[in-house]
Design a protein around this motif. Structure first.
Motif, PDB file in Angstrom:
ATOM      1  N   THR A   1      -8.063  -4.274  -7.314  1.00 28.28           N
ATOM      2  CA  THR A   1      -7.000  -3.426  -6.767  1.00 28.28           C
ATOM      3  C   THR A   1      -6.686  -2.303  -7.740  1.00 28.28           C
ATOM      4  O   THR A   1      -6.732  -2.484  -8.958  1.00 28.28           O
ATOM      5  CB  THR A   1      -5.732  -4.259  -6.504  1.00 28.28           C
ATOM      6  OG1 THR A   1      -6.074  -5.367  -5.664  1.00 28.28           O
ATOM      7  CG2 THR A   1      -4.672  -3.433  -5.810  1.00 28.28           C
ATOM      8  N   PHE A   2      -6.351  -1.153  -7.167  1.00 31.58           N
ATOM      9  CA  PHE A   2      -6.004   0.046  -7.922  1.00 31.58           C
ATOM     10  C   PHE A   2      -4.499   0.251  -7.777  1.00 31.58           C
ATOM     11  O   PHE A   2      -3.990   0.425  -6.672  1.00 31.58           O
ATOM     12  CB  PHE A   2      -6.769   1.241  -7.339  1.00 31.58           C
ATOM     13  CG  PHE A   2      -6.821   2.460  -8.201  1.00 31.58           C
ATOM     14  CD1 PHE A   2      -7.954   2.776  -8.918  1.00 31.58           C
ATOM     15  CD2 PHE A   2      -5.730   3.322  -8.278  1.00 31.58           C
ATOM     16  CE1 PHE A   2      -8.021   3.918  -9.705  1.00 31.58           C
ATOM     17  CE2 PHE A   2      -5.779   4.463  -9.066  1.00 31.58           C
ATOM     18  CZ  PHE A   2      -6.924   4.758  -9.782  1.00 31.58           C
TER      19      PHE A   2
ATOM     20  N   LEU B   1     -13.454   0.240  -3.349  1.00 27.84           N
ATOM     21  CA  LEU B   1     -14.441   1.315  -3.424  1.00 27.84           C
ATOM     22  C   LEU B   1     -15.089   1.356  -4.803  1.00 27.84           C
ATOM     23  O   LEU B   1     -16.309   1.528  -4.934  1.00 27.84           O
ATOM     24  CB  LEU B   1     -13.757   2.656  -3.125  1.00 27.84           C
ATOM     25  CG  LEU B   1     -14.624   3.920  -3.279  1.00 27.84           C
ATOM     26  CD1 LEU B   1     -15.705   3.934  -2.210  1.00 27.84           C
ATOM     27  CD2 LEU B   1     -13.761   5.168  -3.214  1.00 27.84           C
ATOM     28  N   ILE B   2     -14.283   1.168  -5.831  1.00 31.06           N
ATOM     29  CA  ILE B   2     -14.781   1.271  -7.206  1.00 31.06           C
ATOM     30  C   ILE B   2     -15.543   0.019  -7.626  1.00 31.06           C
ATOM     31  O   ILE B   2     -16.620   0.095  -8.232  1.00 31.06           O
ATOM     32  CB  ILE B   2     -13.606   1.493  -8.185  1.00 31.06           C
ATOM     33  CG1 ILE B   2     -12.914   2.829  -7.877  1.00 31.06           C
ATOM     34  CG2 ILE B   2     -14.078   1.454  -9.637  1.00 31.06           C
ATOM     35  CD1 ILE B   2     -11.604   2.999  -8.615  1.00 31.06           C
ATOM     36  N   SER B   3     -14.982  -1.154  -7.293  1.00 32.59           N
ATOM     37  CA  SER B   3     -15.500  -2.391  -7.872  1.00 32.59           C
ATOM     38  C   SER B   3     -15.856  -3.481  -6.872  1.00 32.59           C
ATOM     39  O   SER B   3     -16.402  -4.508  -7.264  1.00 32.59           O
ATOM     40  CB  SER B   3     -14.475  -2.962  -8.872  1.00 32.59           C
ATOM     41  OG  SER B   3     -14.192  -2.026  -9.891  1.00 32.59           O
TER      42      SER B   3
ATOM     43  N   ASP C   1      -3.074  -0.133  -4.055  1.00 34.39           N
ATOM     44  CA  ASP C   1      -4.184   0.480  -3.332  1.00 34.39           C
ATOM     45  C   ASP C   1      -5.400  -0.455  -3.331  1.00 34.39           C
ATOM     46  O   ASP C   1      -6.185  -0.482  -4.281  1.00 34.39           O
ATOM     47  CB  ASP C   1      -4.531   1.812  -3.985  1.00 34.39           C
ATOM     48  CG  ASP C   1      -5.521   2.637  -3.177  1.00 34.39           C
ATOM     49  OD1 ASP C   1      -6.187   2.069  -2.302  1.00 34.39           O
ATOM     50  OD2 ASP C   1      -5.625   3.851  -3.440  1.00 34.39           O
TER      51      ASP C   1
ATOM     52  N   GLU D   1      -7.903  -0.324  -1.065  1.00 36.60           N
ATOM     53  CA  GLU D   1      -9.113   0.384  -0.641  1.00 36.60           C
ATOM     54  C   GLU D   1      -9.821   1.042  -1.816  1.00 36.60           C
ATOM     55  O   GLU D   1     -11.043   0.956  -1.941  1.00 36.60           O
ATOM     56  CB  GLU D   1      -8.773   1.429   0.427  1.00 36.60           C
ATOM     57  CG  GLU D   1      -8.327   0.820   1.756  1.00 36.60           C
ATOM     58  CD  GLU D   1      -8.072   1.883   2.804  1.00 36.60           C
ATOM     59  OE1 GLU D   1      -8.242   3.083   2.504  1.00 36.60           O
ATOM     60  OE2 GLU D   1      -7.694   1.517   3.943  1.00 36.60           O
ATOM     61  N   THR D   2      -9.057   1.694  -2.688  1.00 41.96           N
ATOM     62  CA  THR D   2      -9.682   2.347  -3.840  1.00 41.96           C
ATOM     63  C   THR D   2     -10.262   1.320  -4.803  1.00 41.96           C
ATOM     64  O   THR D   2     -11.343   1.515  -5.363  1.00 41.96           O
ATOM     65  CB  THR D   2      -8.664   3.245  -4.566  1.00 41.96           C
ATOM     66  OG1 THR D   2      -8.164   4.223  -3.651  1.00 41.96           O
ATOM     67  CG2 THR D   2      -9.305   3.956  -5.753  1.00 41.96           C
ATOM     68  N   GLY D   3      -9.552   0.213  -4.995  1.00 41.94           N
ATOM     69  CA  GLY D   3     -10.075  -0.840  -5.855  1.00 41.94           C
ATOM     70  C   GLY D   3     -11.400  -1.375  -5.350  1.00 41.94           C
ATOM     71  O   GLY D   3     -12.350  -1.572  -6.119  1.00 41.94           O
TER      72      GLY D   3
ATOM     73  N   LYS E   1      -0.981   2.436  -8.689  1.00 41.12           N
ATOM     74  CA  LYS E   1      -0.624   3.797  -9.095  1.00 41.12           C
ATOM     75  C   LYS E   1       0.866   4.041  -8.902  1.00 41.12           C
ATOM     76  O   LYS E   1       1.559   3.307  -8.184  1.00 41.12           O
ATOM     77  CB  LYS E   1      -1.447   4.822  -8.314  1.00 41.12           C
ATOM     78  CG  LYS E   1      -1.379   4.695  -6.801  1.00 41.12           C
ATOM     79  CD  LYS E   1      -2.461   5.552  -6.142  1.00 41.12           C
ATOM     80  CE  LYS E   1      -2.431   5.404  -4.632  1.00 41.12           C
ATOM     81  NZ  LYS E   1      -3.559   6.110  -3.974  1.00 41.12           N
TER      82      LYS E   1
ATOM     83  N   PRO F   1       0.792  -1.228   0.000  1.00 37.81           N
ATOM     84  CA  PRO F   1       0.000   0.000   0.000  1.00 37.81           C
ATOM     85  C   PRO F   1       0.826   1.281   0.000  1.00 37.81           C
ATOM     86  O   PRO F   1       0.479   2.250  -0.687  1.00 37.81           O
ATOM     87  CB  PRO F   1      -0.829  -0.134   1.290  1.00 37.81           C
ATOM     88  CG  PRO F   1      -1.011  -1.612   1.436  1.00 37.81           C
ATOM     89  CD  PRO F   1       0.296  -2.202   0.993  1.00 37.81           C
TER      90      PRO F   1
END
Length: 475
Positions: free
Chosen positions: A165-166, A158-160, A152, A154-156, A168, A147
């Protein structure tokens, strides 16, 4: 798919081979249904020929103006009775179990050298490469290390939702570097032809490689006529209807009925449905679907870097933490199409091509021969490569290379014509990971980590990273 002729000739051997995979004897059912099917077909062919003969005689008599004579009417009456008998036979044919339906749910038979066993605990380790690194600190798992570097979760989520996983920053670039390095190695060094195949495929494709019908729950699917479904919903409920938490039982029941109706319509019209590929194996292997190849065209070696999509219905509760088991991930897939006598050597070659990636990255791994109870549905023989993860203190699968023999080829009707021969033979198909990109990223993070939370970039990846030598925690 299995060769029904071989089952008829030696049902005991077929049952014995499947027993090694824990499958109950089934040859008697297959042989009996095949016998009934062939008997009905023979009767139908005889009746059709006789009907044609009688119709021809009656037609000749009618052409001479003798259509109403007792003899002519007798021929006509016999023809009608035969047509009725044929109709009954055809009805029995429609009602009798299709042998292919029985066979499509039966797994491939294992190669003789595959060890017997119930699960992964009975796989056989063949070799180890590399020495796990010693650390002056307790190595972290990637889920704890990643992380801060751009992995990321948490963002992954949140989106899906879960298992997405997101990535970056440097983490996203490292992922891309790994994928490009693998693809370049397999094309430039190992002779695979790079392909960009479809990610959405028809029923025939996932049937051909064995995911359908047995493993449909492990796949994601999409419908191209879903707009029609919503039009039906509005039509039934009224165009001003809004489905809210206070929807009536009648409204809920109506929606459920419409969903069932949609599913039924899609089942009758497979053209309206597509499947997201669980691996590029599906698209690449089906490139020879329904074809007759020339012997000179073989072997075909194809590779592709694609996203892969899996519902993981059969892996509930496993690896829910971290980046190892995702609904969406990238993989460099290897597929070979060969002559039957060449597939064993090709299997060794393919596995070595996957091993070469791990060796170039300096990642310790072991090679395992899977036992009968741990092999995939279509596999005749499988090698797994398991990479060392110091954070977990364990070897974890990173590549699986399988020889499927002619099992998939029979489902796809993929054949070749040997040089100078009139007839054709089924090809052999092989597939493997060269490698799973996300799991390789995990292995790099854990094996190249430093105590301060940074991660060294393996030397072979640095040209793909613009010369960057280390990932450091994001500001």
């Amino acid at each position: 798919m299995h060769d029904i002729r071989l089952i008829r000739e030696n049902p005991a051997a077929f049952d014995a081979a499947l027993a090694r995979r824990g499958v109950e004897p089934i040859s008697h059912l297959i042989v009996e249904h095949d016998r009934v099917r062939r008997e009905l077909q023979t009767k139908a062919d005889v009746l059709r020929a006789e009907r044609k003969r009688l119709s021809g005689i009656y037609g000749q008599l009618a052409a001479r103006g003798e259509g109403n004579t007792p003899d002519a009417l007798e021929f006509k009456d016999q023809s009608i009775k035969i047509a009725q008998s044929l109709s009954q036979i055809e009805k029995l044919q429609a009602e009798s179990a299709d042998v292919s339906t029985l066979l499509e749910g039966v797994p491939n038979t294992p190669a003789p050298e595959v060890p017997d066993g119930m699960d992964e605990s009975q796989n056989v380790e063949l070799l180890r490469w590399g020495t796990p690194r010693s650390y002056e600190f307790t190595p972290a798992e990637h889920a704890d290390l990643g992380p801060a570097l751009g992995l990321d979760f948490e963002t992954g989520a949140l989106i899906s939702g879960s298992r997405f996983t997101f990535l970056k920053g440097g983490m996203a670039r490292l992922h891309r570097a790994l994928a490009q390095f693998m693809l370049d190695r397999q094309t430039e060094k190992n002779g695979y032809v790079e392909c960009i195949p479809p990610l959405l495929v028809k029923d025939e494709a996932v049937y051909g490689t064995g995911q359908l019908p047995k493993f449909s729950e492990d796949l994601f699917q999409t419908y191209i006529s879903f707009n029609e479904f919503f039009k039906d919903v509005l039509k039934e409920l009224g165009e001003d209807a809004v489905i809210v938490e206070t929807a009536t039982q009648k409204q809920i029941s109506t929606v459920k009925q419409l969903i069932d109706r949609l599913k039924a319509r899609q089942a009758k019209s497979p053209e309206a449905r597509r499947w997201l590929i669980p691996t590029a194996e599906v698209s690449l292997t089906n490139a020879v679907q329904g074809q007759i190849l020339g012997e000179a065209q073989l072997p075909l070696r194809m590779t592709a870097l694609t996203p892969c999509f899996r519902s993981e219905a059969g892996a509930a509760g496993r690896d829910t933490r971290g980046f190892i088991r995702q609904h969406q991930f990238e993989k460099v897939e290897l597929v070979s199409i060969t002559k039957p006598e060449d597939s064993e050597a090709e299997h060794e070659r393919m596995t070595a091509c996957a091993e070469g990636v791990l060796q170039a990255l300096g990642l310790p791994y072991r090679k395992v021969l899977l036992c009968t109870g741990d092999m995939g549905f279509t596999a005749r023989k499988t090698y797994d490569l398991e990479v060392w993860l110091p954070g977990q203190g364990a070897y974890r699968e990173i590549s699986s290379c399988s020889n499927c023999g002619d099992f998939q080829a029979r489902r796809m009707n993929a054949r070749y014509r040997p040089e100078g021969a009139k007839g054709t033979e089924f090809v052999h198909t092989l597939n493997g990971s060269g490698l799973a990109v996300g799991r390789t990223l995990v292995a790099v993070l854990e094996n190249y980590q430093r105590e301060d939370g940074s991660v060294d970039v393996p030397e072979v990846l640095r040209p793909y990273m613009g010369g960057l030598t280390r990932l450091v925690p994001l500001a």
